[in-house]
Motif scaffolding. Structure first.
Motif, PDB file in Angstrom:
ATOM      1  N   SER A   1      -4.861   1.443 -16.088  1.00 37.36           N
ATOM      2  CA  SER A   1      -5.674   1.472 -14.879  1.00 37.36           C
ATOM      3  C   SER A   1      -4.842   1.985 -13.715  1.00 37.36           C
ATOM      4  O   SER A   1      -3.671   1.630 -13.576  1.00 37.36           O
ATOM      5  N   LEU A   2      -5.465   2.803 -12.869  1.00 36.74           N
ATOM      6  CA  LEU A   2      -4.855   3.260 -11.624  1.00 36.74           C
ATOM      7  C   LEU A   2      -5.581   2.551 -10.495  1.00 36.74           C
ATOM      8  O   LEU A   2      -6.792   2.676 -10.356  1.00 36.74           O
ATOM      9  N   ILE A   3      -4.850   1.803  -9.697  1.00 40.66           N
ATOM     10  CA  ILE A   3      -5.429   1.064  -8.576  1.00 40.66           C
ATOM     11  C   ILE A   3      -4.875   1.670  -7.293  1.00 40.66           C
ATOM     12  O   ILE A   3      -3.656   1.739  -7.114  1.00 40.66           O
ATOM     13  N   VAL A   4      -5.772   2.159  -6.435  1.00 36.40           N
ATOM     14  CA  VAL A   4      -5.373   2.773  -5.174  1.00 36.40           C
ATOM     15  C   VAL A   4      -5.781   1.845  -4.044  1.00 36.40           C
ATOM     16  O   VAL A   4      -6.932   1.428  -3.962  1.00 36.40           O
ATOM     17  N   THR A   5      -4.832   1.526  -3.171  1.00 39.29           N
ATOM     18  CA  THR A   5      -5.113   0.721  -1.985  1.00 39.29           C
ATOM     19  C   THR A   5      -4.715   1.547  -0.777  1.00 39.29           C
ATOM     20  O   THR A   5      -3.575   1.980  -0.659  1.00 39.29           O
ATOM     21  N   ASP A   6      -5.676   1.790   0.101  1.00 40.55           N
ATOM     22  CA  ASP A   6      -5.453   2.587   1.307  1.00 40.55           C
ATOM     23  C   ASP A   6      -5.557   1.653   2.504  1.00 40.55           C
ATOM     24  O   ASP A   6      -6.588   1.068   2.750  1.00 40.55           O
ATOM     25  N   TYR A   7      -4.462   1.513   3.233  1.00 39.92           N
ATOM     26  CA  TYR A   7      -4.419   0.642   4.400  1.00 39.92           C
ATOM     27  C   TYR A   7      -4.758   1.460   5.642  1.00 39.92           C
ATOM     28  O   TYR A   7      -3.938   1.677   6.516  1.00 39.92           O
TER      29      TYR A   7
ATOM     30  N   ASP B   1       1.685   3.409  11.779  1.00 43.77           N
ATOM     31  CA  ASP B   1       1.864   4.006  10.459  1.00 43.77           C
ATOM     32  C   ASP B   1       0.699   3.574   9.571  1.00 43.77           C
ATOM     33  O   ASP B   1       0.155   2.484   9.713  1.00 43.77           O
ATOM     34  N   TYR B   2       0.335   4.429   8.639  1.00 40.33           N
ATOM     35  CA  TYR B   2      -0.689   4.112   7.662  1.00 40.33           C
ATOM     36  C   TYR B   2      -0.031   4.083   6.298  1.00 40.33           C
ATOM     37  O   TYR B   2       0.859   4.873   6.018  1.00 40.33           O
ATOM     38  N   PHE B   3      -0.479   3.188   5.458  1.00 36.36           N
ATOM     39  CA  PHE B   3       0.094   3.036   4.128  1.00 36.36           C
ATOM     40  C   PHE B   3      -0.974   3.268   3.078  1.00 36.36           C
ATOM     41  O   PHE B   3      -2.153   3.005   3.302  1.00 36.36           O
ATOM     42  N   PHE B   4      -0.537   3.782   1.949  1.00 34.06           N
ATOM     43  CA  PHE B   4      -1.372   3.722   0.763  1.00 34.06           C
ATOM     44  C   PHE B   4      -0.476   3.354  -0.403  1.00 34.06           C
ATOM     45  O   PHE B   4       0.731   3.538  -0.351  1.00 34.06           O
ATOM     46  N   GLU B   5      -1.099   2.810  -1.409  1.00 36.22           N
ATOM     47  CA  GLU B   5      -0.340   2.264  -2.537  1.00 36.22           C
ATOM     48  C   GLU B   5      -1.032   2.637  -3.830  1.00 36.22           C
ATOM     49  O   GLU B   5      -2.259   2.567  -3.920  1.00 36.22           O
ATOM     50  N   PHE B   6      -0.262   3.078  -4.813  1.00 35.71           N
ATOM     51  CA  PHE B   6      -0.750   3.310  -6.167  1.00 35.71           C
ATOM     52  C   PHE B   6      -0.140   2.257  -7.072  1.00 35.71           C
ATOM     53  O   PHE B   6       1.063   2.027  -7.024  1.00 35.71           O
ATOM     54  N   ARG B   7      -0.969   1.632  -7.882  1.00 33.35           N
ATOM     55  CA  ARG B   7      -0.463   0.729  -8.916  1.00 33.35           C
ATOM     56  C   ARG B   7      -1.005   1.208 -10.246  1.00 33.35           C
ATOM     57  O   ARG B   7      -2.198   1.469 -10.378  1.00 33.35           O
ATOM     58  N   ILE B   8      -0.140   1.332 -11.209  1.00 32.71           N
ATOM     59  CA  ILE B   8      -0.542   1.687 -12.565  1.00 32.71           C
ATOM     60  C   ILE B   8      -0.302   0.467 -13.426  1.00 32.71           C
ATOM     61  O   ILE B   8       0.816  -0.043 -13.494  1.00 32.71           O
ATOM     62  N   GLN B   9      -1.359  -0.017 -14.042  1.00 36.81           N
ATOM     63  CA  GLN B   9      -1.274  -1.206 -14.894  1.00 36.81           C
ATOM     64  C   GLN B   9      -1.607  -0.822 -16.323  1.00 36.81           C
ATOM     65  O   GLN B   9      -2.530  -0.057 -16.561  1.00 36.81           O
ATOM     66  N   MET B  10      -0.856  -1.375 -17.264  1.00 37.02           N
ATOM     67  CA  MET B  10      -1.158  -1.175 -18.669  1.00 37.02           C
ATOM     68  C   MET B  10      -1.264  -2.525 -19.353  1.00 37.02           C
ATOM     69  O   MET B  10      -0.357  -3.349 -19.250  1.00 37.02           O
TER      70      MET B  10
END
Length: 70
Positions: free
Chosen positions: A37-43, A20-29
């Motif tokens: 900020s939008l932080i994208v992490t693609d595994y 499986d492949y994962f990706f993650e979005f984090r929105i920080q204020m």
């Protein structure tokens, strides 16, 4: 300095014989400056790193246009 954060993680599995492949979005204020900020992490696999960067950079550029951001 405090920050609020929201995280979304999704799993992609196109082939049952592969990992499986994962990706993650984090929105920080930032609560003081209200900067968001939008932080994208693609595994993804290392051999797909350059391709993944191009894809995400393109998608983020499209999002910025839609939002009217520079």
């Amino acid at each position: 300095r405090r920050q609020r954060q929201m995280c979304i993680r999704d799993r992609i599995n196109g082939d049952p014989d592969e990992e499986d492949y994962f990706f993650e979005f984090r929105i920080q204020m930032d609560e003081i400056t209200k900067d968001v900020s939008l932080i994208v992490t693609d595994y993804s696999d290392e051999d797909e790193l350059d391709e993944a960067k191009l894809l995400w950079n393109s998608l983020i550029a499209d999002l910025k246009k839609v939002l009217g951001s520079s």
